[in-house]
Design an enzyme around this catalytic site. Structure first.
Site, short mmCIF file in Angstrom:
data_model
loop_
_atom_site.label_atom_id
_atom_site.label_comp_id
_atom_site.label_asym_id
_atom_site.label_seq_id
_atom_site.Cartn_x
_atom_site.Cartn_y
_atom_site.Cartn_z
CE LYS A 188 4.41 7.57 5.65
NZ LYS A 188 4.32 8.55 4.58
CD GLN A 191 3.33 4.63 2.14
OE1 GLN A 191 3.85 5.53 1.49
NE2 GLN A 191 2.22 4.81 2.84
CE LYS A 206 4.67 7.43 -2.46
NZ LYS A 206 3.89 8.03 -1.37
CE LYS A 260 -3.98 2.10 0.58
NZ LYS A 260 -3.70 2.69 -0.74
N GLY A 303 -2.94 8.20 -4.13
CA GLY A 303 -2.34 9.42 -4.69
C GLY A 303 -1.07 9.83 -3.94
CG ASP A 304 3.17 11.04 -3.08
OD1 ASP A 304 3.14 10.87 -1.86
OD2 ASP A 304 4.12 11.64 -3.64
CB SER A 323 -5.59 4.73 2.09
OG SER A 323 -5.46 5.83 1.24
P1 NDP Z 1 0.40 17.90 -4.12
O1 NDP Z 1 0.85 17.59 -5.48
O2 NDP Z 1 -1.05 18.07 -3.85
O3 NDP Z 1 1.13 19.21 -3.57
C1 NDP Z 1 2.51 19.31 -3.53
C2 NDP Z 1 2.87 20.73 -3.12
O4 NDP Z 1 4.27 20.80 -2.91
C3 NDP Z 1 2.54 21.75 -4.19
O5 NDP Z 1 2.27 22.99 -3.57
C4 NDP Z 1 3.84 21.80 -4.99
O6 NDP Z 1 4.04 23.02 -5.68
C5 NDP Z 1 4.86 21.66 -3.87
N1 NDP Z 1 6.09 21.05 -4.38
C6 NDP Z 1 6.22 19.87 -5.02
N2 NDP Z 1 7.50 19.67 -5.35
C7 NDP Z 1 8.17 20.75 -4.92
C8 NDP Z 1 9.52 21.13 -4.96
N3 NDP Z 1 10.45 20.35 -5.52
N4 NDP Z 1 9.86 22.33 -4.40
C9 NDP Z 1 8.93 23.11 -3.84
N5 NDP Z 1 7.63 22.79 -3.77
C10 NDP Z 1 7.26 21.64 -4.30
O7 NDP Z 1 1.02 16.74 -3.19
P2 NDP Z 1 0.58 16.28 -1.74
O8 NDP Z 1 0.13 17.44 -0.95
O9 NDP Z 1 -0.30 15.09 -1.86
O10 NDP Z 1 1.97 15.74 -1.15
C11 NDP Z 1 2.89 16.60 -0.49
C12 NDP Z 1 3.85 15.76 0.34
O11 NDP Z 1 3.11 14.98 1.29
C13 NDP Z 1 4.69 14.75 -0.45
O12 NDP Z 1 5.96 14.62 0.17
C14 NDP Z 1 3.90 13.47 -0.29
O13 NDP Z 1 4.73 12.33 -0.46
C15 NDP Z 1 3.44 13.62 1.15
N6 NDP Z 1 2.30 12.78 1.52
C16 NDP Z 1 1.10 12.92 0.87
C17 NDP Z 1 0.03 12.15 1.25
C18 NDP Z 1 -1.32 12.35 0.67
O14 NDP Z 1 -2.27 11.74 1.19
N7 NDP Z 1 -1.50 13.14 -0.36
C19 NDP Z 1 0.16 11.11 2.31
C20 NDP Z 1 1.44 11.12 2.98
C21 NDP Z 1 2.46 11.91 2.55
P3 NDP Z 1 3.57 23.15 -7.22
O15 NDP Z 1 2.08 23.36 -7.16
O16 NDP Z 1 4.32 24.32 -7.70
O17 NDP Z 1 3.96 21.87 -7.88
#
Ligand code: NDP
Length: 444
Positions: free
Chosen positions: A113, A110, A125, A89, A164-165, A376
């Site tokens: 976690k 993961q 992943k 997962k 998603g991620d 999830s």
């Molecule tokens: P999104 O795609 O919804 O958002 C990512 C955000 O981070 C955007 O604002 C993006 O900016 C910014 N970003 C991405 N890459 C960079 C970078 N290299 N430098 C600066 N800003 C960056 O992703 P999520 O919110 O889903 O995920 C964010 C983090 O949380 C990740 O590390 C993910 O692995 C982790 N996570 C997510 C989960 C989930 O349920 N969604 C669960 C557990 C962990 P821009 O819009 O400009 O791309």
């Protein structure tokens, strides 16, 4: 050479050019040393060697045609890391930076976690170096369909359940699920984060951000404090960041800054989340727009500056290694007391050291952002049972899971003589269950 050092040295030698994977493995295995010392049988069973080697790595070609008729080829990945305690997962990430090292670091994290949530889910992943930015809905659909046309044969509701991620939200999950269902002719919980009309769970969208705030609130509570009146800085403006902001505000905090990959906004009166949601969720535009729409708000090009804003609580919610040693020192100098990792591995190893030495309460990603995968798993339970729980029911379960994670990692840290070190505590609490299951299964 000690067991942990030997395994890390071998891992680096066998997997060259995978710096993120090395970094995650170093953090995890070093945190596990107190457990390894107590269990000499692990070395005999080569448990750590097996733990850091994925059970299966799938690499594939993803060809697709854009709106102008040009053919593109991306790389597709799925790392099925560990299924000792349940089906694989973990999310799918679509971002140009994606490579095997990043997917392996995320997969390794993961495993622990998922174990920490207390639910029966293994670790995996996947993703692609596809960049969804600037693509039309039609192009996103074509890409997702091509990606799933290979991935479908490797996943299943009892085998591997992606989610998603970064770059994979509700729209992408919808296209991926549609293609899976078409090929397999099965309406099952093979992906999570699905829409509410086709098997999704309430609270899944909010879960990671809410969960991050719930666990941070528990850490505050344990110290006789709360979010009320605290100044908070949140990086990112995606799924995790937006819902962390929402819950922190509901608990009385003032969130003053957020960013996207171009730059950050600072709003001393407190971020207006309705404006951020309109820009990022509806218009899919740049955060820079915020300063044009909200009086008194500033926009600064570049991301790093966000960590120089004074705050009580920092919640990095964007991506890996966004807080380095310099940023960590700036946060500490300006009085940060709590850091909760919403993103995966947002702090470098050096940054973590700075926080821990300064006595900052540091809540590592594998515990702090586990709310997403936990919900999830609740979605999977609802799918299997053909049930649909209310928002309040799911939210209450999520909160309970996050509170338990906090106390489990706190207790593990105390038990193994590293009180307050939640990096070690989370690694240990997550690992013990996986290690027990792996030992029970024999050499597999
Ligand atoms: P999104 O795609 O919804 O958002 C990512 C955000 O981070 C955007 O604002 C993006 O900016 C910014 N970003 C991405 N890459 C960079 C970078 N290299 N430098 C600066 N800003 C960056 O992703 P999520 O919110 O889903 O995920 C964010 C983090 O949380 C990740 O590390 C993910 O692995 C982790 N996570 C997510 C989960 C989930 O349920 N969604 C669960 C557990 C962990 P821009 O819009 O400009 O791309």
């Amino acid at each position: 050479m000690q067991y942990v050092e030997r395994v890390l040295a071998e891992l680096k030698e066998k997997n060259p050019n995978e710096p993120e994977f090395h970094q995650a493995a170093t953090e995890i295995l070093n945190g596990l040393k107190p457990v390894i010392e107590k269990h000499p049988e692990y070395e005999k069973a080569a448990l750590l060697e097996r733990f850091v080697e994925p059970e299966r790595v799938i690499l594939f070609r993803v060809p697709w045609v854009d709106d102008k008729g040009n053919v593109h080829v991306n790389k597709g990945y799925r790392v099925q890391f560990n299924s000792a305690i349940g089906p694989y997962k973990g999310g799918l990430r679509f971002h140009p930076s994606v490579n095997l090292s990043i997917i392996k670091f995320l997969g390794l994290e993961q495993i622990l976690k998922n174990s920490l949530t207390g639910l029966p889910i293994g670790g995996g992943k996947g993703g692609s170096n596809f960049d969804p930015k600037g693509k039309s809905d039609n192009e996103i659909m074509k890409f997702c369909q091509s990606f799933m046309t290979e991935l479908y044969r490797h996943i299943g509701q009892d085998t591997d359940v992606p989610a998603g991620d970064i770059g994979v939200g509700g729209r992408e999950i919808g296209f991926l699920f549609g293609q899976y269902k078409r090929i397999r002719d099965e309406h099952v919980g093979v992906l999570t984060g699905r829409g509410l009309t086709y098997g999704g769970s309430l609270v899944r969208t909010e879960a990671t951000g809410y969960g991050l705030v719930y666990i941070t609130a528990e850490a505050l509570k344990a110290r006789g404090d709360s979010f009320e009146g605290k100044t908070v800085v949140i990086s990112g403006s995606g799924n995790v960041a937006i819902y962390a902001c929402q819950k922190a505000q509901q608990l009385g905090a003032k969130v003053v800054a957020m960013y996207d990959s171009n730059g950050y906004i600072y709003d001393p009166k407190g971020i207006r989340l309705d404006v951020v949601k309109q820009i990022k969720e509806v218009e899919r535009a740049r955060i820079k727009e915020y300063a044009n729409r909200v009086k008194g708000a500033e926009y600064h090009e570049g991301c790093k500056g966000i960590w120089t804003i004074p705050c009580d609580i920092a919640l990095p919610c964007a991506t890996q290694n966004e807080i380095d040693e310099v940023s960590a020192k700036a946060l500490v100098k300006n009085g940060v007391k709590y850091v909760g990792e919403g993103a995966n591995m947002p702090s470098t190893l050096e940054a973590i050291e700075v926080f821990q030495k300064a006595g900052v309460v540091f809540l590592p990603a594998k515990a702090a952002n586990a709310g997403g995968v936990a919900t999830s798993a609740l979605e999977m339970a609802q799918s299997s049972g053909r049930l649909f729980w209310t928002f309040e029911e799911v939210d209450a379960k999520l909160k309970n899971i996050m509170v338990n994670i906090y106390h489990n990692m706190d207790a593990a840290a105390k038990e193994y003589g590293v009180e307050g070190d939640y990096v070690a505590g989370a690694n240990i609490a997550g690992f013990i269950k996986v290690a027990n299951a792996m030992m029970a299964h024999g050499i597999v």
